[in-house]
Motif scaffolding. Structure first.
Motif, PDB file in Angstrom:
ATOM      1  N   GLY A 172      -7.241  12.102  -3.295  1.00 41.73           N
ATOM      2  CA  GLY A 172      -7.027  10.602  -3.381  1.00 41.73           C
ATOM      3  C   GLY A 172      -8.242   9.833  -4.065  1.00 41.73           C
ATOM      4  O   GLY A 172      -9.487  10.092  -4.087  1.00 41.73           O
ATOM      5  N   PHE A 173      -7.913   8.639  -4.235  1.00 43.53           N
ATOM      6  CA  PHE A 173      -8.741   7.602  -4.733  1.00 43.53           C
ATOM      7  C   PHE A 173     -10.174   7.521  -3.920  1.00 43.53           C
ATOM      8  O   PHE A 173     -11.284   7.308  -4.098  1.00 43.53           O
ATOM      9  N   ALA A 174      -9.795   7.258  -2.358  1.00 45.45           N
ATOM     10  CA  ALA A 174     -10.893   7.044  -1.529  1.00 45.45           C
ATOM     11  C   ALA A 174     -11.848   7.987  -1.684  1.00 45.45           C
ATOM     12  O   ALA A 174     -13.027   7.555  -1.554  1.00 45.45           O
ATOM     13  N   TYR A 185      -4.578   2.211  -9.643  1.00 43.36           N
ATOM     14  CA  TYR A 185      -3.797   2.968  -8.846  1.00 43.36           C
ATOM     15  C   TYR A 185      -2.275   2.992  -8.768  1.00 43.36           C
ATOM     16  O   TYR A 185      -1.654   3.544  -8.314  1.00 43.36           O
ATOM     17  N   PHE A 217      -5.955  -5.480  -7.336  1.00 45.07           N
ATOM     18  CA  PHE A 217      -5.296  -5.774  -6.161  1.00 45.07           C
ATOM     19  C   PHE A 217      -6.094  -6.829  -5.141  1.00 45.07           C
ATOM     20  O   PHE A 217      -7.318  -6.228  -5.074  1.00 45.07           O
ATOM     21  N   LEU A 267      -9.358  -4.218  -1.035  1.00 47.80           N
ATOM     22  CA  LEU A 267      -9.120  -3.637   0.192  1.00 47.80           C
ATOM     23  C   LEU A 267     -10.222  -3.428   0.941  1.00 47.80           C
ATOM     24  O   LEU A 267     -11.276  -2.992   0.693  1.00 47.80           O
ATOM     25  N   ASN A 281      -9.815  -3.190 -10.510  1.00 45.11           N
ATOM     26  CA  ASN A 281      -8.467  -2.735 -10.942  1.00 45.11           C
ATOM     27  C   ASN A 281      -7.853  -3.386 -12.214  1.00 45.11           C
ATOM     28  O   ASN A 281      -7.453  -4.353 -12.263  1.00 45.11           O
ATOM     29  N   SER A 315      -0.923   8.281  -5.003  1.00 40.54           N
ATOM     30  CA  SER A 315      -0.582   7.528  -3.693  1.00 40.54           C
ATOM     31  C   SER A 315       0.589   6.550  -3.658  1.00 40.54           C
ATOM     32  O   SER A 315       1.319   6.307  -2.743  1.00 40.54           O
ATOM     33  N   LYS A 316       0.862   5.954  -5.067  1.00 45.96           N
ATOM     34  CA  LYS A 316       1.848   4.999  -5.268  1.00 45.96           C
ATOM     35  C   LYS A 316       3.129   5.612  -5.932  1.00 45.96           C
ATOM     36  O   LYS A 316       4.111   5.180  -5.601  1.00 45.96           O
ATOM     37  N   GLY A 342       0.828  -1.225   0.093  1.00 49.60           N
ATOM     38  CA  GLY A 342      -0.010  -0.119  -0.090  1.00 49.60           C
ATOM     39  C   GLY A 342       0.954   1.284  -0.018  1.00 49.60           C
ATOM     40  O   GLY A 342       0.356   2.119  -0.598  1.00 49.60           O
ATOM     41  N   ASP A 375     -10.308   1.582 -10.946  1.00 46.26           N
ATOM     42  CA  ASP A 375      -9.437   2.131 -10.054  1.00 46.26           C
ATOM     43  C   ASP A 375      -7.899   1.703 -10.654  1.00 46.26           C
ATOM     44  O   ASP A 375      -7.306   0.703 -10.816  1.00 46.26           O
ATOM     45  N   THR A 431      -4.611   8.244  -8.750  1.00 48.22           N
ATOM     46  CA  THR A 431      -3.919   8.666  -7.654  1.00 48.22           C
ATOM     47  C   THR A 431      -2.502   9.130  -7.702  1.00 48.22           C
ATOM     48  O   THR A 431      -1.704   8.316  -8.354  1.00 48.22           O
ATOM     49  N   HIS A 479     -11.890  -0.311   1.445  1.00 41.77           N
ATOM     50  CA  HIS A 479     -12.504   0.586   0.546  1.00 41.77           C
ATOM     51  C   HIS A 479     -14.055  -0.062   0.628  1.00 41.77           C
ATOM     52  O   HIS A 479     -15.182   0.420   0.489  1.00 41.77           O
ATOM     53  N   ARG A 500      -2.441  13.292  -0.673  1.00 34.70           N
ATOM     54  CA  ARG A 500      -4.106  13.032  -0.663  1.00 34.70           C
ATOM     55  C   ARG A 500      -4.230  13.981  -1.842  1.00 34.70           C
ATOM     56  O   ARG A 500      -5.144  14.997  -2.162  1.00 34.70           O
TER      57      ARG A 500
HETATM   58  C1  LIG Z   1      -6.329  -1.033  -4.578  1.00 32.81           C
HETATM   59  C2  LIG Z   1      -5.911   0.608  -4.251  1.00 32.81           C
HETATM   60  N1  LIG Z   1      -6.687   1.529  -4.863  1.00 32.81           N
HETATM   61  C3  LIG Z   1      -6.447   2.751  -4.505  1.00 32.81           C
HETATM   62  C4  LIG Z   1      -5.365   3.127  -3.722  1.00 32.81           C
HETATM   63  C5  LIG Z   1      -4.924   4.538  -3.520  1.00 32.81           C
HETATM   64  O1  LIG Z   1      -5.982   5.101  -2.631  1.00 32.81           O
HETATM   65  P1  LIG Z   1      -5.871   6.683  -2.226  1.00 32.81           P
HETATM   66  O2  LIG Z   1      -5.777   7.338  -3.213  1.00 32.81           O
HETATM   67  O3  LIG Z   1      -7.106   7.006  -1.357  1.00 32.81           O
HETATM   68  O4  LIG Z   1      -4.800   6.953  -1.401  1.00 32.81           O
HETATM   69  C6  LIG Z   1      -4.586   2.141  -3.239  1.00 32.81           C
HETATM   70  C7  LIG Z   1      -3.349   2.681  -2.021  1.00 32.81           C
HETATM   71  O5  LIG Z   1      -3.089   1.738  -1.191  1.00 32.81           O
HETATM   72  C8  LIG Z   1      -4.815   0.878  -3.389  1.00 32.81           C
HETATM   73  O6  LIG Z   1      -4.070  -0.262  -3.009  1.00 32.81           O
END
Ligand SMILES: Cc1ncc(COP(=O)(O)O)c(C=O)c1O
Length: 456
Positions: A178-180, A273, A243, A205, A238, A302-303, A113, A271, A300, A208, A310
């Motif tokens: 962010g994605f969430a 990601y 994931f 996840l 995804n 985030s990775k 993550g 997604d 996102t 989620h 965010r």
């Molecule tokens: C499957 C998946 N989707 C999305 C995200 C990104 O989420 P966010 O942009 O809310 O940090 C992650 C991050 O760990 C993820 O593992």
């Protein structure tokens, strides 16, 4: 040439700040010299390099080095850097590392993550931030467009079309935190439209799923190799890199899920990601391209950069755009962050950063695969063509005991069961999901070692 820090295999367990940080570093180095893990004569990285790797102030490293020089454990000479003193301390007999009780903060972290936060491109980000602020017109600091700054939406539209094959008009992009956050907005809207169910993959996840259910929608699991979300109002997928299983949505399933959306009026939430990180094959294009009227493409940083920023985006079908804009929870990302990211993209800094990160993560992945081939013969590694995590298939019935053994090694790692939808009907698999992006460079070797000790 100085040895790279990672090869010293020193395990640093540091307090995040304050005097504990310097003490922790000094103790770890002292212990490494005392135990012989840092051999006499070994040249240490410069205080600047080690500070950058650990994400701490250079002074902290310099003070730790100075203390150990004063104790006679290190020597510092102009021109030859800082080295472990010759025969500083008699070497004790080698000991097997004692397992730590599985409590408190983990010593090693392979939780999937989080990318390697120590390699966040601080200098480039700072440069982009200065340039963006200097160039921003006064009115950029107002409330502005609810979709987000046009500079960022334009830069994203270019990048998504170029790299992901997304049909992205800047007018249909909405910036979110962010994605969430994007997922939350979309679930609220679906719920307000009267939707009851959102289909998710059998493995995904839990965070989620919880988020979706808190908006009042039910989640129903669909197996990753099944095409039909049934009577759900939407499906979360995804497509480029499932994931956590790591597969790619096969062409026939892409076609089938698009058919489902057209037939039922359902929505596909894509997604995307971690699509920046592909290793062994060509990147797989986004599914949004097949039908931009039925797919929301979500991305996102985030990775690729850091989850703490965010920062994310949605490319929306025209039919959803007005509801998202009117929702009120948009304008969630500050304009300076948005303008900085736009500058980071258009200056080419993002492409450079992703290229370098891809190389680093690929090396880690290869090291993981090599070490497992050598030391864990009962483990089969899958899902390694992309992303920042791998799935280690274990002998049947062993997952729980391996997760427990890992905890005793001070290693945080998740079993695949953690990601399984409680109502999933697919047969359970025994596996670990290993996030190899997470450890900082200086802890990588020791983390791999801890993993191997926990495996059958
Ligand atoms: C499957 C998946 N989707 C999305 C995200 C990104 O989420 P966010 O942009 O809310 O940090 C992650 C991050 O760990 C993820 O593992």
């Amino acid at each position: 040439m100085a040895k790279p820090w990672a090869t010293f295999g020193i395990d640093l367990h540091l307090e995040p700040a304050g005097p504990g940080l310097r003490r922790g570093l000094t103790d770890a180095l002292r212990e490494a010299v005392r135990s012989g893990r840092l051999a006499p004569g070994t040249r240490l990285p410069s205080s600047r390099a080690l500070a950058a790797d650990l994400g701490i102030a250079r002074n902290t490293v310099a003070e730790a080095y100075a203390e150990l020089v004063a104790e006679g454990r290190l020597t510092a000479r102009q021109g030859s850097g800082t080295r472990v003193a010759d025969r500083a301390v008699p070497r004790p007999p080698a000991r097997r590392p004692t397992p730590r009780r599985p409590s408190g903060r983990p010593r090693y972290d392979l939780t999937p993550g989080v990318p390697d936060l120590a390699s966040f491109p601080r200098a480039e980000w700072l440069r982009a931030s200065r340039r963006a602020l200097a160039a921003a017109p006064h009115d950029a600091l107002g409330y502005g467009d609810a979709r987000g700054r046009p500079e960022l939406r334009t830069a994203l539209a270019d990048r998504l079309a170029r790299v992901r094959g997304v049909r992205a008009d800047p007018g249909r992009i909405v910036i979110c935190s962010g994605f969430a956050h994007g997922l939350h907005l979309l679930c609220d809207i679906l719920r307000a439209r009267g939707a009851r169910t959102l289909a998710v993959e059998s493995y995904g996840l839990a965070e989620h799923r919880d988020l979706i259910e808190r908006t009042g929608l039910r989640t129903t699991p669909v197996p990753s190799d099944d095409a039909d979300p049934g009577d759900a109002a939407a499906v979360l997928l995804n497509p480029a890199h499932q994931f956590p299983l790591g597969g790619v949505l096969r062409p026939e399933r892409r076609a089938a899920v698009i058919d489902w959306a057209r037939r039922t009026g359902g929505l596909i939430l894509e997604d995307d990601y971690d699509s920046e990180f592909r290793y062994d094959r060509q990147p797989v294009g986004a599914i949004q391209d097949l039908d931009p009227d039925h797919v929301v493409h979500l991305g996102t940083v985030s990775k690729s950069l850091a989850p703490g920023l965010r920062l994310g985006w949605m490319v929306l079908p025209p039919s959803l755009l007005p509801e998202v804009v009117e929702h009120g929870a948009v304008r969630s990302v500050g304009v300076l962050e948005q303008l900085t990211f736009a500058e980071f993209l258009t200056s080419g800094a993002h492409d450079r950063h992703v290229r370098a990160a891809r190389l680093r993560y690929r090396r880690r992945r290869d090291a993981l695969v090599d070490v497992l081939a050598e030391r864990a013969l009962d483990v089969r590694v899958t899902g390694i063509a992309a992303g920042l995590h791998a799935v280690l298939r274990l002998p049947p019935g062993t997952e729980q005991s391996v997760v427990r053994a890992a905890a005793w090694q001070g290693l945080a790692v998740k079993g695949l069961a953690y990601f399984r939808h409680p109502a999933a009907e697919v047969a359970p698999l025994d596996a670990l999901v290993v996030g190899y992006g997470t450890p900082p460079d200086h802890a990588w070797t020791a983390t791999l070692d801890a993993l191997c000790r926990a495996l059958p």
